[in-house]
Design a protein around this motif. Structure first.
Motif, short mmCIF file in Angstrom:
data_model
loop_
_atom_site.label_atom_id
_atom_site.label_comp_id
_atom_site.label_asym_id
_atom_site.label_seq_id
_atom_site.Cartn_x
_atom_site.Cartn_y
_atom_site.Cartn_z
N HIS A 1 0.86 -1.08 -0.06
CA HIS A 1 -0.04 0.00 0.10
C HIS A 1 0.74 1.18 -0.19
CE1 HIS A 1 0.79 -0.73 4.20
NE2 HIS A 1 0.93 0.39 4.49
N ARG A 2 0.28 2.29 -0.31
CA ARG A 2 0.96 3.63 -0.38
C ARG A 2 -0.30 4.71 0.03
NH1 ARG A 2 2.83 4.51 -5.55
NH2 ARG A 2 1.88 6.27 -6.00
N LEU A 3 0.43 5.78 0.92
CA LEU A 3 -0.32 6.90 1.05
C LEU A 3 0.02 7.97 0.48
CD1 LEU A 3 -2.37 8.52 3.03
CD2 LEU A 3 -0.78 8.35 4.62
N GLU A 4 -0.41 8.58 -0.47
CA GLU A 4 -0.04 9.58 -1.20
C GLU A 4 -0.69 11.05 -0.89
OE1 GLU A 4 2.61 11.18 -4.01
OE2 GLU A 4 2.22 8.90 -3.94
N ILE A 5 -0.07 11.97 -0.20
CA ILE A 5 -0.58 13.27 -0.03
C ILE A 5 -0.37 14.20 -1.02
CG2 ILE A 5 -0.41 14.93 1.92
CD1 ILE A 5 0.47 12.95 3.75
N VAL A 6 -1.34 15.05 -1.51
CA VAL A 6 -1.27 15.85 -2.54
C VAL A 6 -1.18 17.17 -1.92
CG1 VAL A 6 -2.55 16.74 -4.62
CG2 VAL A 6 -2.80 14.33 -4.25
N PRO A 7 0.11 17.94 -2.10
CA PRO A 7 0.18 19.04 -1.61
C PRO A 7 -0.66 20.13 -1.99
CG PRO A 7 2.27 18.29 -2.25
CD PRO A 7 1.27 17.47 -2.97
N GLY A 8 -1.19 20.84 -0.83
CA GLY A 8 -1.81 22.07 -1.21
C GLY A 8 -3.36 21.93 -1.54
N ALA A 9 -3.86 20.67 -1.39
CA ALA A 9 -5.14 20.30 -1.81
C ALA A 9 -6.01 19.84 -0.63
CB ALA A 9 -5.19 18.76 -2.51
N THR A 10 -7.40 20.31 -0.55
CA THR A 10 -8.23 20.25 0.61
C THR A 10 -8.94 18.96 0.29
OG1 THR A 10 -9.74 21.73 -0.59
CG2 THR A 10 -8.39 22.58 1.12
N HIS A 11 -10.08 18.90 1.00
CA HIS A 11 -10.54 17.35 1.08
C HIS A 11 -11.27 17.13 -0.29
CE1 HIS A 11 -12.67 14.02 2.84
NE2 HIS A 11 -14.00 14.35 2.32
N LEU A 12 -11.71 17.96 -1.09
CA LEU A 12 -12.38 17.62 -2.26
C LEU A 12 -11.74 17.90 -3.53
CD1 LEU A 12 -15.97 19.14 -1.66
CD2 LEU A 12 -15.28 16.66 -1.64
N PHE A 13 -10.37 18.18 -3.14
CA PHE A 13 -9.31 18.51 -4.31
C PHE A 13 -9.73 19.29 -5.41
CE2 PHE A 13 -8.78 14.24 -2.61
CZ PHE A 13 -7.25 14.09 -2.41
N GLU A 14 -10.35 20.56 -4.81
CA GLU A 14 -10.90 21.49 -5.76
C GLU A 14 -10.12 22.66 -6.30
OE1 GLU A 14 -15.54 22.27 -4.10
OE2 GLU A 14 -13.66 22.90 -2.44
N GLU A 15 -8.82 22.47 -5.82
CA GLU A 15 -7.72 23.67 -6.04
C GLU A 15 -7.32 23.08 -7.54
OE1 GLU A 15 -8.18 23.39 -1.99
OE2 GLU A 15 -7.72 21.92 -3.36
N PRO A 16 -6.97 24.23 -8.28
CA PRO A 16 -6.63 23.90 -9.75
C PRO A 16 -5.39 23.09 -9.83
CG PRO A 16 -6.73 26.25 -9.29
CD PRO A 16 -6.86 25.65 -8.27
N GLY A 17 -5.71 21.83 -10.73
CA GLY A 17 -4.79 21.04 -11.17
C GLY A 17 -4.85 20.03 -10.25
N LYS A 18 -5.44 19.78 -8.82
CA LYS A 18 -5.29 18.73 -7.81
C LYS A 18 -5.93 17.56 -8.08
CE LYS A 18 -2.42 21.60 -5.70
NZ LYS A 18 -1.18 21.53 -5.47
#
Length: 222
Positions: free
Chosen positions: A186-203
């Motif tokens: 398994h892997r836990l991937e944390i997307v920098p700068g993203a909130t719960h719904l990944f609404e930020e541009p490009g996330k």
């Protein structure tokens, strides 16, 4: 040279145990596997985020099945009472039924199956993977609540990717706790700068890319 037209989606009725769930099935040609989506609480097969990821997977040669975890009558009740959206046992049972249906359906029977779960749908995906170890080949969780499936995690045999937004601190911690219980790759991937719904541009694009790569690796072996 023009790009090929995207594959058409067809409406399907998924019937088992005296219930019928509405779904949308898309099969590119050729297809390397099938990804079944389990939406989050209060959502449906029309989730724009899930559809975005599904279209990304279709372009990579993966078939997708988005479906409603609840019947129309249950959805009406849930909109008023929220009675069903956190009933993880119910949602897990529905997803197991859909996995079994996909293995028997003539259009999808030959495909390796991956599960993509969002929010509470991630708990259902992991519970279904634990119950169908010989049928589910990979799991991806987007902003999920795998902690709601803690008692199932040690039995999961499908390689699992947990994707969480870097600004979603509470859910990061819950995913870390769940990851510690997984005995499979398994892997836990944390997307920098993203909130719960990944609404930020490009996330959400990053989510789609991570998801594509995971499923191509474990469903298609590429």
């Amino acid at each position: 040279m023009t790009n090929p037209a995207p594959p058409a989606s067809i409406d399907v009725s998924i019937t088992f145990e005296k219930i019928s769930l509405d779904g949308s099935l898309t099969i590119p040609e050729p297809a390397k596997g099938l990804v079944v989506f389990a939406h989050g609480s209060g959502s449906s097969r029309f989730s724009q985020r899930n559809r975005f990821v599904a279209e990304f997977l279709n372009e990579a040669g993966l078939a997708t099945l988005l479906f409603d975890l609840l019947t129309s009558e249950e959805e009406d009740i849930d909109l008023r009472t929220r009675e069903f959206r956190f009933n993880i046992d119910l949602l897990t049972g529905r997803l197991i039924g859909v996995v079994d249906w996909a293995r028997q359906n003539a259009q999808t029977a030959g495909f390796p199956i991956g599960l993509f779960g969002a929010s509470t749908g991630a708990a259902a995906a992991l519970g279904a993977a634990a119950a169908r170890t010989g049928r589910v080949a990979a799991v991806v969780s987007r902003g999920g609540r795998p902690d709601l499936a803690l008692r199932h995690l040690a039995r999961v045999r499908a390689p699992t990717l947990l994707i969480v937004g870097g600004k979603d601190s509470v859910v990061i911690e819950l995913n870390q706790q769940a990851a510690a219980k997984l005995l499979v790759r398994h892997r836990l991937e944390i997307v920098p700068g993203a909130t719960h719904l990944f609404e930020e541009p490009g996330k959400l694009e990053q989510v789609a890319e991570l998801t594509r790569d995971w499923f191509l690796r474990y469903l298609a072996g590429s």
